[in-house]
Write a protein that holds these residues in place. Structure first.
Motif, PDB file in Angstrom:
ATOM      1  N   LEU A   1       0.833  -1.199   0.000  1.00 32.66           N
ATOM      2  CA  LEU A   1       0.000   0.000   0.000  1.00 32.66           C
ATOM      3  C   LEU A   1       0.868   1.250   0.000  1.00 32.66           C
ATOM      4  O   LEU A   1       1.973   1.257   0.564  1.00 32.66           O
ATOM      5  CB  LEU A   1      -0.922   0.036   1.219  1.00 32.66           C
TER       6      LEU A   1
ATOM      7  N   TYR B   1       0.832   5.162   1.259  1.00 33.61           N
ATOM      8  CA  TYR B   1       0.183   6.099   2.173  1.00 33.61           C
ATOM      9  C   TYR B   1       0.693   7.500   1.887  1.00 33.61           C
ATOM     10  O   TYR B   1       1.894   7.774   1.994  1.00 33.61           O
ATOM     11  CB  TYR B   1       0.469   5.715   3.623  1.00 33.61           C
ATOM     12  N   ASP B   2      -0.225   8.387   1.492  1.00 30.28           N
ATOM     13  CA  ASP B   2       0.102   9.787   1.236  1.00 30.28           C
ATOM     14  C   ASP B   2       0.029  10.528   2.577  1.00 30.28           C
ATOM     15  O   ASP B   2      -1.052  10.679   3.145  1.00 30.28           O
ATOM     16  CB  ASP B   2      -0.881  10.375   0.237  1.00 30.28           C
TER      17      ASP B   2
ATOM     18  N   GLN C   1      -3.249  12.005   3.906  1.00 31.09           N
ATOM     19  CA  GLN C   1      -3.662  10.959   4.845  1.00 31.09           C
ATOM     20  C   GLN C   1      -4.609   9.965   4.173  1.00 31.09           C
ATOM     21  O   GLN C   1      -5.631   9.565   4.722  1.00 31.09           O
ATOM     22  CB  GLN C   1      -4.292  11.564   6.106  1.00 31.09           C
ATOM     23  N   THR C   2      -4.241   9.573   2.970  1.00 36.97           N
ATOM     24  CA  THR C   2      -5.011   8.578   2.225  1.00 36.97           C
ATOM     25  C   THR C   2      -4.092   7.422   1.864  1.00 36.97           C
ATOM     26  O   THR C   2      -2.859   7.573   1.826  1.00 36.97           O
ATOM     27  CB  THR C   2      -5.592   9.174   0.936  1.00 36.97           C
ATOM     28  N   GLU C   3      -4.685   6.270   1.587  1.00 37.02           N
ATOM     29  CA  GLU C   3      -3.887   5.118   1.201  1.00 37.02           C
ATOM     30  C   GLU C   3      -4.559   4.396   0.035  1.00 37.02           C
ATOM     31  O   GLU C   3      -5.776   4.452  -0.136  1.00 37.02           O
ATOM     32  CB  GLU C   3      -3.695   4.153   2.379  1.00 37.02           C
TER      33      GLU C   3
ATOM     34  N   LEU D   1       0.896   5.094  13.161  1.00 36.87           N
ATOM     35  CA  LEU D   1       0.064   5.186  11.964  1.00 36.87           C
ATOM     36  C   LEU D   1      -0.858   3.980  11.809  1.00 36.87           C
ATOM     37  O   LEU D   1      -2.067   4.107  11.790  1.00 36.87           O
ATOM     38  CB  LEU D   1       0.942   5.330  10.725  1.00 36.87           C
TER      39      LEU D   1
ATOM     40  N   GLY E   1       5.511   9.808   0.336  1.00 37.42           N
ATOM     41  CA  GLY E   1       4.783   9.123   1.394  1.00 37.42           C
ATOM     42  C   GLY E   1       5.473   7.847   1.823  1.00 37.42           C
ATOM     43  O   GLY E   1       6.704   7.746   1.772  1.00 37.42           O
TER      44      GLY E   1
END
Length: 696
Positions: free
Chosen positions: A437, A439-440, A444-446, A662, A676
């Motif tokens: 995955l 993660y930005d 705060q999105t994945e 996180l 990220g």
């Protein structure tokens, strides 16, 4: 089995789908699903049936089933809106509607055919022919030779077929939601001990193979310790006693218990091992003696203990490297061990130890990612799992030659063990679906960047564009794949098609190359052609690899004084060395993001080697296993932290700010850049115990 599916030919054993002259390699779960459909054509099967029969009852998501269905449709070029192969019935399930027929196995050899010469009906007589004695003798001799030759040919062919034909039939001995391991069947064949790994702890179970009842071996005083592990266990010669391990990060003990059916006696402590040691114990052919392993922070060592006197002795054994000598197997009839032990070059060696004379003999070594040799039932051969990724159990003679396939299947397996019945083997098999995955941090999105139905590991950012590289098993062996931060534009870069195992992966700064850290060597991979070559570095364990610049990379090897940083120039193939005071250095495109670890464990950052004075970060080690555990990008710091057996990815915005937890991750590996974080989670991790079913 081989199947004709419309214009396709599907081979379960080779995991291939052939259409005309084009052959596609299928993912293992796609193979399992298609094989099930071939055996259940024109039946509506729902998701619950597929999970029970194809995924063998493992706990998976509905999305995992849909994903494999879609992959199979793609392989068959099937349009779900106008299906020719897989029809969907809403709220009911799926039906395989294609025409399917079983194909015969390829012939093992041409049959000998003897035909008579043609006769002329006009010359035939009703009276018997006259044959001279000489012609009769010649004919009789010729006929005898033909008969004897034919019998020899048939007998030899049957012997060859029996020798070469692997076992393909199996049955499951366990069906749990956890990860099962280390099975041992009681001498009477009625009971099975095994370990089950769950999220919080390791359980030791005894299962009746007659009525399926189970009991757990517990130690009530330690129930509050979530990291407690019980097992593995071993039976004595008549099945009246068990020895087993109870261990955690703060304790390590071996116990003895009497047992009658599923009734346990009191636990008797027989040995205190060093805290944090997770070894094995087993009876010898003398029920008064046991073999066990332990570690005091150094590689594992083998010992023998007399249960009557408590006397212990260190066994003669191979020199210890890496994990040491934790894998051993008692000969089925003789008082000797087979020890599996890696050497300094990371070759796996197989040694025979006579417990009466203490004589140690090297049988053979293999340069492969492989583990845990055992004696075969005759005690004349060595049995191993096949080369990585293993779908076979194989055996060798005691010189490492005459390779024979014992078992071949479609599930990835590990740790073969002998069954008590004298002909079958047990092994662990299951599916690990690890995903990658992105993660930005700012948004705060994945998003999933690698999300196949099998293992996708070691996702890493490129430095020159938006590409991401990772190692995937979707073709059945490890290959390098390329994608982007949205999980799109997926392409296969490499064509290794071999048994190599990649442990770490790194982009060069200009994007021309990837480094693949293997078990005992480093591969240089051209990102334009996919061409790969092993670099001219002596085979040895290497840790903490990073690019110093576009043609030089750093890696650490162990010396008598500790770990030391080496440099390798890919243009000149020359090796040089850093000051021996540095154990590890993690280089970066930004000089301010360099990280250093001194031999005394102290951490520093930047090209100016500034000490890290933050109390939280000072407690960390720069390297965990073969990978860098701590990474820096600008003012931000990222690392992994283990709490109650769970691994979390931590982020600190600056040295002055507190760390943020996180999310939970399922791998040592992660990557960190201005874009990220790349990390891994496991969608399913279940493994069961299987028993082969040999022909009578």
């Amino acid at each position: 089995m081989r199947w004709q599916i419309e214009g396709f030919v599907f081979c379960e054993k080779q995991q291939t789908l052939k259409f005309e002259q084009e052959i596609s390699q299928l993912e293992p779960m796609v193979v399992e699903l298609l094989a099930y459909f071939c055996r259940h054509t024109d039946e509506i099967v729902n998701r619950e049936q597929l999970i029970e029969k194809v995924w063998r009852g493992r706990i998976i998501t509905d999305n995992a089933v849909t994903k494999v269905i879609n992959k199979l449709r793609k392989n068959l070029n099937d349009d779900p809106r106008k299906p020719r192969f897989i029809a969907t019935f809403p709220k009911k399930g799926y039906r395989f509607i294609a025409s399917v027929s079983e194909l015969p196995e390829a012939s093992s050899g041409a049959l000998l055919k003897i035909s008579s010469p043609p006769t002329n009906p006009a010359t035939q007589q009703n009276h018997p022919p006259v044959i001279s004695k000489a012609r009769f003798a010649v004919a009789a001799t010729l006929l005898t030779v033909i008969i004897v030759t034919t019998m020899i040919w048939i007998t030899f062919g049957a012997m060859q077929e029996k020798k070469q034909r692997p076992i393909t039939a199996v049955k499951a001995l366990t069906r749990t939601a956890g990860n099962d391991a280390w099975p041992q069947v009681s001498p009477d064949g009625n009971y099975l001990t095994y370990m089950e790994f769950t999220e919080k702890r390791i359980h030791l179970w005894i299962k009746s193979l007659v009525d399926e009842k189970t009991i757990e071996i517990t130690h009530d005083d330690d129930d509050d310790d979530e990291a407690l592990g019980v097992g593995p266990a071993a039976w004595n010669s008549d099945g009246s006693k068990l020895v087993y391990l109870v261990a955690s990060s703060t304790s390590c003990q071996y116990y003895l218990r009497e047992i009658n059916g599923l009734t346990l006696g009191e636990a008797k402590l027989i040995h205190n091992c060093p805290a944090g040691s997770y070894g094995r114990i087993s009876f010898t052919h003398d029920d008064n003696k046991v073999i066990y392993t332990e570690s005091d922070g150094t590689p594992y060592t083998l010992f023998e203990m007399n249960l009557s006197t408590g006397a212990k002795r260190r066994l003669n054994q191979p020199q210890q490297f890496v994990a040491g000598n934790n894998q051993f197997d008692l000969h089925p009839t003789q008082n000797k061990l087979l020890i599996s032990s890696p050497d300094k070059q990371q070759w796996e060696g197989y040694y025979s130890l006579d417990l009466d004379t203490d004589e140690l003999t090297l049988l053979f070594k293999q340069d492969a990612f492989i583990c845990c040799g055992i004696w075969d039932h005759s005690g004349e051969r060595v049995v191993l799992m096949g080369e990585h990724p293993a779908y076979q159990i194989v055996s060798y003679d005691q010189t490492g030659k005459d390779r024979q396939v014992v078992y071949s299947g479609s599930q990835q397996l590990r740790t073969p063990l002998r069954h008590i019945n004298g002909k079958d083997y047990m092994f662990i098999a299951g599916y690990v679906n690890q995903n990658a995955l992105f993660y930005d941090i700012e948004k705060q999105t994945e998003v999933f960047v690698a999300n196949t139905s099998v293992d996708d590991r070691l996702a890493v950012f490129s430095h020159h564009n938006q590409q991401i590289a990772f190692v995937g098993l979707s073709t059945g062996s490890e290959e390098i794949w390329l994608t982007d931060t949205q999980g799109k534009h997926l392409t296969k870069l490499s064509n290794f098609n071999d048994s190599r195992h990649i442990i770490d992966l790194l982009w060069s700064y200009n994007g021309n190359y990837l480094l693949g850290l293997g078990l005992n060597q480093i591969y240089l991979i051209d990102t334009k052609t996919g061409h790969s070559e092993p670099l001219k570095i002596p085979q040895i364990e290497m840790r903490g690899v990073s690019w110093k610049n576009d043609h030089v990379f750093a890696y650490s090897t162990e010396t008598e004084k500790g770990w030391r940083v080496n440099y390798y120039d890919i243009n000149t193939h020359q090796v040089s060395y850093e000051d021996e005071k540095w154990a590890f250095i993690q280089y970066s495109a930004d000089p301010d993001d360099l990280l250093w670890q001194h031999q005394n464990g102290e951490l520093f950052f930047s090209s100016e080697q500034e000490p890290i004075n933050n109390e939280e970060l000072k407690q960390l080690s720069l390297v965990a296993g073969r990978h860098f555990k701590l990474k820096k990008n600008g003012t931000k710091w990222a690392w992994q932290n283990v709490v109650n057996g769970k691994r979390y990815l931590m982020l600190k915005e600056s040295l002055q700010q507190p760390a943020t937890k996180l999310f939970e991750v399922d791998s040592y590996h992660f990557d960190f850049s201005k874009r990220g974080l790349l990390y891994h989670t496991t969608d399913s991790l279940q493994a069961d115990i299987y028993q082969t079913i040999a022909d009578e």
